[in-house]
Design a protein around this motif. Structure first.
Motif, PDB file in Angstrom:
ATOM      1  N   GLU A 173      17.508  22.205  17.294  1.00 31.83           N
ATOM      2  CA  GLU A 173      17.902  21.922  18.674  1.00 31.83           C
ATOM      3  C   GLU A 173      16.703  21.940  19.614  1.00 31.83           C
ATOM      4  O   GLU A 173      16.624  21.139  20.550  1.00 31.83           O
ATOM      5  N   ALA A 174      15.760  22.839  19.361  1.00 34.55           N
ATOM      6  CA  ALA A 174      14.565  22.895  20.207  1.00 34.55           C
ATOM      7  C   ALA A 174      13.737  21.621  20.049  1.00 34.55           C
ATOM      8  O   ALA A 174      13.195  21.092  21.024  1.00 34.55           O
ATOM      9  N   ALA A 175      13.651  21.112  18.837  1.00 30.66           N
ATOM     10  CA  ALA A 175      12.858  19.907  18.583  1.00 30.66           C
ATOM     11  C   ALA A 175      13.492  18.666  19.191  1.00 30.66           C
ATOM     12  O   ALA A 175      12.798  17.790  19.714  1.00 30.66           O
ATOM     13  N   LEU A 176      14.835  18.576  19.126  1.00 30.07           N
ATOM     14  CA  LEU A 176      15.526  17.381  19.606  1.00 30.07           C
ATOM     15  C   LEU A 176      15.933  17.477  21.075  1.00 30.07           C
ATOM     16  O   LEU A 176      16.203  16.465  21.713  1.00 30.07           O
ATOM     17  N   GLY A 177      16.051  18.693  21.578  1.00 30.55           N
ATOM     18  CA  GLY A 177      16.471  18.880  22.958  1.00 30.55           C
ATOM     19  C   GLY A 177      17.937  18.557  23.184  1.00 30.55           C
ATOM     20  O   GLY A 177      18.326  18.151  24.280  1.00 30.55           O
ATOM     21  N   LYS A 178      18.772  18.764  22.148  1.00 29.65           N
ATOM     22  CA  LYS A 178      20.201  18.475  22.252  1.00 29.65           C
ATOM     23  C   LYS A 178      20.936  19.275  21.189  1.00 29.65           C
ATOM     24  O   LYS A 178      20.322  19.765  20.220  1.00 29.65           O
ATOM     25  N   PRO A 179      22.254  19.417  21.316  1.00 29.37           N
ATOM     26  CA  PRO A 179      23.016  20.133  20.291  1.00 29.37           C
ATOM     27  C   PRO A 179      22.939  19.430  18.935  1.00 29.37           C
ATOM     28  O   PRO A 179      22.906  18.205  18.847  1.00 29.37           O
ATOM     29  N   VAL A 180      22.907  20.239  17.900  1.00 31.19           N
ATOM     30  CA  VAL A 180      22.925  19.747  16.518  1.00 31.19           C
ATOM     31  C   VAL A 180      24.146  20.342  15.827  1.00 31.19           C
ATOM     32  O   VAL A 180      24.373  21.556  15.892  1.00 31.19           O
ATOM     33  N   ARG A 204      21.108  22.831   3.683  1.00 25.87           N
ATOM     34  CA  ARG A 204      21.078  24.237   4.104  1.00 25.87           C
ATOM     35  C   ARG A 204      20.497  24.274   5.515  1.00 25.87           C
ATOM     36  O   ARG A 204      19.302  24.155   5.706  1.00 25.87           O
ATOM     37  N   THR A 205      21.367  24.445   6.488  1.00 24.85           N
ATOM     38  CA  THR A 205      20.952  24.290   7.882  1.00 24.85           C
ATOM     39  C   THR A 205      21.071  25.552   8.716  1.00 24.85           C
ATOM     40  O   THR A 205      20.502  25.623   9.808  1.00 24.85           O
ATOM     41  N   ALA A 206      21.793  26.552   8.257  1.00 20.51           N
ATOM     42  CA  ALA A 206      22.142  27.696   9.107  1.00 20.51           C
ATOM     43  C   ALA A 206      20.915  28.403   9.673  1.00 20.51           C
ATOM     44  O   ALA A 206      20.936  28.855  10.820  1.00 20.51           O
ATOM     45  N   ALA A 207      19.852  28.496   8.887  1.00 19.85           N
ATOM     46  CA  ALA A 207      18.666  29.224   9.333  1.00 19.85           C
ATOM     47  C   ALA A 207      17.793  28.403  10.268  1.00 19.85           C
ATOM     48  O   ALA A 207      16.828  28.937  10.836  1.00 19.85           O
ATOM     49  N   HIS A 208      18.113  27.121  10.440  1.00 23.64           N
ATOM     50  CA  HIS A 208      17.194  26.229  11.147  1.00 23.64           C
ATOM     51  C   HIS A 208      17.798  25.576  12.384  1.00 23.64           C
ATOM     52  O   HIS A 208      17.172  24.695  12.980  1.00 23.64           O
ATOM     53  N   LEU A 209      18.994  25.986  12.774  1.00 27.99           N
ATOM     54  CA  LEU A 209      19.652  25.318  13.895  1.00 27.99           C
ATOM     55  C   LEU A 209      18.880  25.459  15.198  1.00 27.99           C
ATOM     56  O   LEU A 209      18.768  24.500  15.968  1.00 27.99           O
ATOM     57  N   ALA A 246      17.263  12.372   2.342  1.00 24.82           N
ATOM     58  CA  ALA A 246      18.312  13.394   2.402  1.00 24.82           C
ATOM     59  C   ALA A 246      18.159  14.397   1.261  1.00 24.82           C
ATOM     60  O   ALA A 246      18.358  15.598   1.450  1.00 24.82           O
ATOM     61  N   GLU A 247      17.801  13.904   0.068  1.00 27.42           N
ATOM     62  CA  GLU A 247      17.638  14.813  -1.071  1.00 27.42           C
ATOM     63  C   GLU A 247      16.488  15.781  -0.829  1.00 27.42           C
ATOM     64  O   GLU A 247      16.589  16.974  -1.133  1.00 27.42           O
ATOM     65  N   ARG A 248      15.399  15.281  -0.264  1.00 27.83           N
ATOM     66  CA  ARG A 248      14.267  16.157   0.052  1.00 27.83           C
ATOM     67  C   ARG A 248      14.671  17.207   1.074  1.00 27.83           C
ATOM     68  O   ARG A 248      14.271  18.369   0.992  1.00 27.83           O
ATOM     69  N   ALA A 249      15.467  16.807   2.042  1.00 27.48           N
ATOM     70  CA  ALA A 249      15.936  17.756   3.049  1.00 27.48           C
ATOM     71  C   ALA A 249      16.821  18.816   2.422  1.00 27.48           C
ATOM     72  O   ALA A 249      16.756  19.996   2.779  1.00 27.48           O
ATOM     73  N   ALA A 250      17.684  18.412   1.479  1.00 30.57           N
ATOM     74  CA  ALA A 250      18.587  19.356   0.825  1.00 30.57           C
ATOM     75  C   ALA A 250      17.823  20.363  -0.011  1.00 30.57           C
ATOM     76  O   ALA A 250      18.197  21.540  -0.093  1.00 30.57           O
ATOM     77  N   GLU A 251      16.756  19.924  -0.643  1.00 29.66           N
ATOM     78  CA  GLU A 251      15.980  20.804  -1.517  1.00 29.66           C
ATOM     79  C   GLU A 251      14.848  21.496  -0.779  1.00 29.66           C
ATOM     80  O   GLU A 251      14.245  22.429  -1.304  1.00 29.66           O
ATOM     81  N   GLY A 252      14.548  21.031   0.409  1.00 30.05           N
ATOM     82  CA  GLY A 252      13.401  21.547   1.140  1.00 30.05           C
ATOM     83  C   GLY A 252      13.772  22.575   2.177  1.00 30.05           C
ATOM     84  O   GLY A 252      14.762  23.291   2.063  1.00 30.05           O
ATOM     85  N   GLY A 253      12.973  22.617   3.221  1.00 28.72           N
ATOM     86  CA  GLY A 253      13.171  23.615   4.263  1.00 28.72           C
ATOM     87  C   GLY A 253      13.207  22.991   5.635  1.00 28.72           C
ATOM     88  O   GLY A 253      13.666  21.858   5.814  1.00 28.72           O
ATOM     89  N   GLU A 254      12.699  23.716   6.600  1.00 28.96           N
ATOM     90  CA  GLU A 254      12.822  23.304   7.988  1.00 28.96           C
ATOM     91  C   GLU A 254      12.101  21.998   8.283  1.00 28.96           C
ATOM     92  O   GLU A 254      12.616  21.145   9.019  1.00 28.96           O
TER      93      GLU A 254
END
Length: 243
Positions: free
Chosen positions: A200-207, A191-196, A157-165
């Protein structure tokens, strides 16, 4: 222009809000006022008690000056730690203090999942066991079934928070299950706003993510619906106001 106020426990991930303002083409103003928990926002106990209530009240005074039309308390733990009934009581008290419609990110996740017709959800979080159990119980009381694989280690989770897409995608895939109808990412540090769209495309479902859901919940309280394809499925469902 609709103005929404947010009571925020910390500063991590808050740059998602000006990004969302841009993605909504200036149709909203998102004002952040910090409560200053002074503690780990993932812990449960610091989010109770008179000292915390005093900080929340002080932050509310600052929020009134922004001209907000609704207020959202953005700490997921700060909402679900009180339980389903307690979260509603908390929202009612916030509304009383602010003189505005009020809710929380915790309640927003349930409302958003309901709006999407999702009943089975996967959840990616790094909460300690006590908080994780409370969150699962909160979602269940809201009519949602957690499908499993919801606990992600803190380092991921920390890597995701500090990382990117790429890091966010890894986090989401680690928690997702085939029978989940939506994926929840409740950590406000992400930080998710730029990657929604990519998620969703990767998972095939709402995020559903903390900043996205917080803004949507504030707009719902203000009786404003905005339509955009840049903030995930949640912002493409009707009724909506086309930008």
């Amino acid at each position: 222009m609709t103005a929404i106020g947010f009571l925020c426990p910390g500063h991590r991930g808050e740059d998602d809000y000006p990004r969302i303002e841009q993605l909504l083409a200036g149709a909203v103003r998102l004002d952040l006022v910090h409560t200053g928990t002074g503690e780990d926002a993932h812990a449960v106990d610091p989010l109770h008690g008179a000292e915390f209530a005093g900080r929340l009240t002080a932050a509310m005074e600052g929020l009134r000056l922004t001209g907000a039309e609704a207020v959202v308390w953005t700490s997921p733990a700060g909402g679900f730690a009180h339980g389903w009934k307690g979260a509603h009581t908390e929202a009612t008290e916030l509304a009383r203090q602010a003189g505005l419609p009020a809710s929380s990110t915790s309640l927003g996740f349930v409302h958003a999942a309901q709006a999407l017709g999702a009943r089975r959800v996967a959840v990616a979080h790094a909460y300690p066991p006590k908080a994780a159990a409370l969150f699962g119980a909160f979602l269940a009381d809201g009519g949602l079934e957690v499908t499993g694989a919801e606990e992600v280690d803190a380092l991921t989770a920390e890597r995701a928070a500090e990382g990117g897409e790429a890091e966010l995608l890894a986090l989401a895939r680690a928690a997702d299950t085939p029978d989940a109808e939506a994926l929840l990412l409740p950590d406000t540090a992400l930080r998710t706003a730029a990657h929604l769209a990519a998620l969703e495309a990767a998972l095939g479902k709402p995020v559903l993510t903390a900043s996205q859901v917080s803004v949507w919940e504030g707009l719902r309280l203000a009786d404003r619906r905005l339509h955009t394809d840049t903030l995930g499925t949640l912002f493409t469902r009707e009724p909506a106001t086309q930008l």
